[in-house]
Scaffold this active site. Structure first.
Site, short mmCIF file in Angstrom:
data_model
loop_
_atom_site.label_atom_id
_atom_site.label_comp_id
_atom_site.label_asym_id
_atom_site.label_seq_id
_atom_site.Cartn_x
_atom_site.Cartn_y
_atom_site.Cartn_z
N ASP A 53 0.88 -1.18 0.00
CA ASP A 53 0.00 0.00 0.00
C ASP A 53 0.91 1.22 0.00
O ASP A 53 1.55 1.50 1.01
CB ASP A 53 -0.85 0.05 1.28
CG ASP A 53 -1.87 -1.07 1.33
OD1 ASP A 53 -2.80 -1.06 0.53
OD2 ASP A 53 -1.74 -1.96 2.19
N ARG A 89 4.26 2.67 4.48
CA ARG A 89 4.59 1.41 5.17
C ARG A 89 6.04 1.34 5.66
O ARG A 89 6.34 0.61 6.60
CB ARG A 89 4.36 0.22 4.23
CG ARG A 89 2.91 0.03 3.81
CD ARG A 89 2.07 -0.51 4.95
NE ARG A 89 0.70 -0.75 4.57
CZ ARG A 89 -0.35 -0.26 5.20
NH1 ARG A 89 -0.19 0.54 6.24
NH2 ARG A 89 -1.57 -0.56 4.81
N ARG A 136 -7.52 9.85 3.02
CA ARG A 136 -7.03 8.97 1.96
C ARG A 136 -7.83 9.11 0.67
O ARG A 136 -7.47 8.53 -0.35
CB ARG A 136 -7.07 7.51 2.45
CG ARG A 136 -6.20 7.26 3.66
CD ARG A 136 -6.53 5.92 4.30
NE ARG A 136 -6.28 4.81 3.41
CZ ARG A 136 -6.76 3.57 3.62
NH1 ARG A 136 -7.51 3.32 4.69
NH2 ARG A 136 -6.49 2.61 2.77
N HIS A 147 -12.00 1.16 -2.27
CA HIS A 147 -12.37 -0.15 -1.75
C HIS A 147 -13.79 -0.45 -2.22
O HIS A 147 -14.74 0.09 -1.65
CB HIS A 147 -12.35 -0.16 -0.23
CG HIS A 147 -11.05 0.33 0.36
ND1 HIS A 147 -10.71 1.65 0.49
CD2 HIS A 147 -9.98 -0.38 0.86
CE1 HIS A 147 -9.51 1.76 1.06
NE2 HIS A 147 -9.04 0.56 1.28
N HIS A 175 -11.33 -2.28 9.74
CA HIS A 175 -10.27 -3.07 10.37
C HIS A 175 -10.81 -3.69 11.66
O HIS A 175 -10.30 -4.70 12.13
CB HIS A 175 -9.06 -2.17 10.73
CG HIS A 175 -8.37 -1.64 9.52
ND1 HIS A 175 -8.59 -0.38 9.03
CD2 HIS A 175 -7.47 -2.22 8.69
CE1 HIS A 175 -7.85 -0.20 7.95
NE2 HIS A 175 -7.16 -1.29 7.73
N ASP A 211 -9.58 -7.12 0.16
CA ASP A 211 -8.90 -6.33 1.20
C ASP A 211 -8.35 -7.35 2.19
O ASP A 211 -8.71 -8.54 2.16
CB ASP A 211 -9.90 -5.36 1.85
CG ASP A 211 -9.21 -4.15 2.48
OD1 ASP A 211 -7.97 -4.18 2.64
OD2 ASP A 211 -9.89 -3.18 2.82
#
Length: 518
Positions: A101, A109, A170, A201, A213, A287
């Site tokens: 990502d 990351r 985002r 998404h 999440h 995902d």
């Protein structure tokens, strides 16, 4: 690295269990122990997994952030990443497709790597299309330098919910046409360097108030409303031609007869809507399957992996039960179903995998970030004249930000009390405000004492406020009562320099906030 077989040869040559292994894309962490690295090498060589998705560390993986685990800092992270990719490729019989990502660069990351602005910053100026192309291009160059083939970006969710805990900054904004324009520019910039993208998404995570999440967001909209907003950018980009679509963990009752089954493992949504109705025949990637919206409901190892594949996903991202998942898919899937996915995956590999050029260097984001800063800085409240007049007064500058990460709440409160005393007799305050965190949990990291202090300042003194961070954080403050509020979006040096130039009157604010605040 082993050479990639042509697609028709791969379909004939790979055994059925090797083909099923290719569907899996487990997580790889740059801060793993040697023992964990060897376990993953074994998994790659024994089960022929098709790819890896890189993350920083197990502690920073999104489903762990509520666990408050200490995140290790790795000064040499980029070299570690490159070396691990080489090691894992060596362990593979067939070349691995390496993903990450990198919505705003490898820095999302991997620390000590180039960081570009968030999508919300790019969305603050509709003339940023050429710069967004360059952002996609530069991030792709950095991916190439690392040995990464697939950037799981951009986000094409239309962020219409100001309380969205997971998309927010985002997203390119709440205007679907702007989201499409900038996402398209990002994709084209990425593709210009031969790196793959994934729009996400699906079917649209922009109007949610739950973090997937941690739980399952429910989108109670009519089909017409979804076609109008959520599905619209996906359809437009699919029509243009995209490498892959990532499916999010969402409950969308109107698109399915089984609303309790998340979109990421829901056949009605992936096969019927995305494949048949919207005409997408490229690679579909789930995902992360470790996310609590799905993982906590399927304790039987392998079941979730089979459900995700059977629903229409070709690539099972962050699957945690690979051995059991392979067995479950071999037991339940038809050979034709497996071959169809392998054909898609192999074509994607053929498009992206080439010999790694180890001479490539990381990009320098500074000049591009400065251009973006100049175009995106936004006068949110007040006027340029108001700021000009303020500059002629005897103002006091106050900076509210965290200077170290180990400050205790007690230290912070003490600091607020000291600042209160310091500006007791001041009447004009230039306030430089940086939220402690980019995510909205716990008021973006602000303590209530800090929020109260800023609001007291705004209501009792003349305040010009410059904000360096996620603009949604401004929802805690009475910005309509300031002399002026200016949004600089990022706390990079380039954005600070541009904010200074704006305050001094040598630069005009051309940006426009791309979302609505509560």
């Amino acid at each position: 690295m082993n050479r990639l077989l042509p697609t028709n040869k791969a379909l004939k040559q790979l055994s059925l269990s090797e083909k099923v292994g290719q569907l899996f894309m487990p997580a790889a962490f740059i801060n793993d122990t040697e023992e964990e690295i060897q376990q993953l090498e074994k998994l790659i060589s024994e089960h022929h997994v098709g790819g890896l998705c890189f993350f920083h560390s197990r502690a920073s993986a999104a489903t762990n952030f509520e666990g408050k685990k200490k995140i290790v800092v790795n000064e040499n992270s980029f070299e570690t990443l490159k070396n691990l990719i080489k090691r894992y490729q060596k362990a593979a019989t067939y070349p691995l497709l390496i993903s990450i990502d990198a919505e705003w660069g490898l820095a999302m990351r991997i620390e000590n790597t180039p960081q570009y602005p968030y999508a919300i910053t790019l969305g603050a100026n509709k003339d940023n299309k050429d710069l967004v192309f360059k952002v996609g291009q530069n991030i792709a160059k950095d991916c190439k330098a690392a040995g990464i083939h697939w950037n799981l970006s951009p986000v094409v969710d239309v962020n219409v919910n100001p309380n969205n805990p997971v998309i927010g900054y985002r997203s390119f904004g709440d205007d679907k046409e702007q989201v499409i324009t900038l996402a398209k520019a990002f994709v084209k910039g990425t593709q210009s360097e031969g790196i793959l993208t994934s729009i996400k998404h699906f079917p649209g995570h922009g109007d949610t108030a739950t973090d997937s999440h941690l739980g399952l967001p429910v989108i109670e909209k009519t089909k017409a409303e979804l076609l109008e907003t959520e599905l619209y950018p996906f359809q437009k980009l699919i029509d243009e031609g995209v490498d892959s679509v990532m499916v999010g963990h969402l409950s969308v009752p109107v698109l399915t007869t089984s609303p309790e089954i998340p979109s990421s493992i829901n056949k009605d949504i992936i096969t019927d809507v995305l494949r048949h109705e919207m005409g997408f025949d490229g690679v579909v990637i789930s995902d992360a399957l470790n996310m609590h919206a799905v993982s906590k409901n399927y304790p039987m190892k392998g079941e979730l992996e089979w459900l995700a594949f059977n629903a229409g996903n070709d690539v099972l991202c962050f699957a945690e039960h690979i051995e059991e998942g392979i067995q479950c898919i071999l037991k339940n899937a038809s050979e034709a179903q497996i071959n169809k996915s392998i054909e898609r995956i192999w074509k994607l590999k053929a498009k992206a995998i080439s010999e790694v050029d180890s001479t490539l260097e990381l990009t320098d984001p500074s000049a591009l970030n400065k251009q973006i800063a100049e175009r995106s800085i936004t006068l949110h409240n007040g006027t340029a004249q108001g700021i000009e007049h303020f500059r002629t007064t005897n103002f006091c500058t106050l900076t509210l930000k965290r200077f170290t990460t180990d400050q205790t709440n007690q230290d912070i409160v003490k600091n607020v009390m000291a600042m209160r005393k310091e500006i007791e007799n001041e009447t004009e305050i230039l306030l430089l405000l940086t939220p402690p965190q980019i995510k909205p949990t716990n008021n973006f990291g602000f303590l209530q004492e800090e929020i109260d202090f800023v609001n007291d300042l705004i209501t009792t003194k003349k305040v010009v406020l410059y904000h360096f961070g996620n603009p949604y954080a401004l929802q805690s403050f009475k910005t309509d009562k300031t002399t002026a509020t200016v949004i600089a979006y990022q706390n990079f040096k380039e954005f600070q320099d541009v904010a200074t130039a704006h305050f001094m009157g040598t630069l005009e604010a051309k940006g426009k906030l791309p979302v609505k605040l509560n």
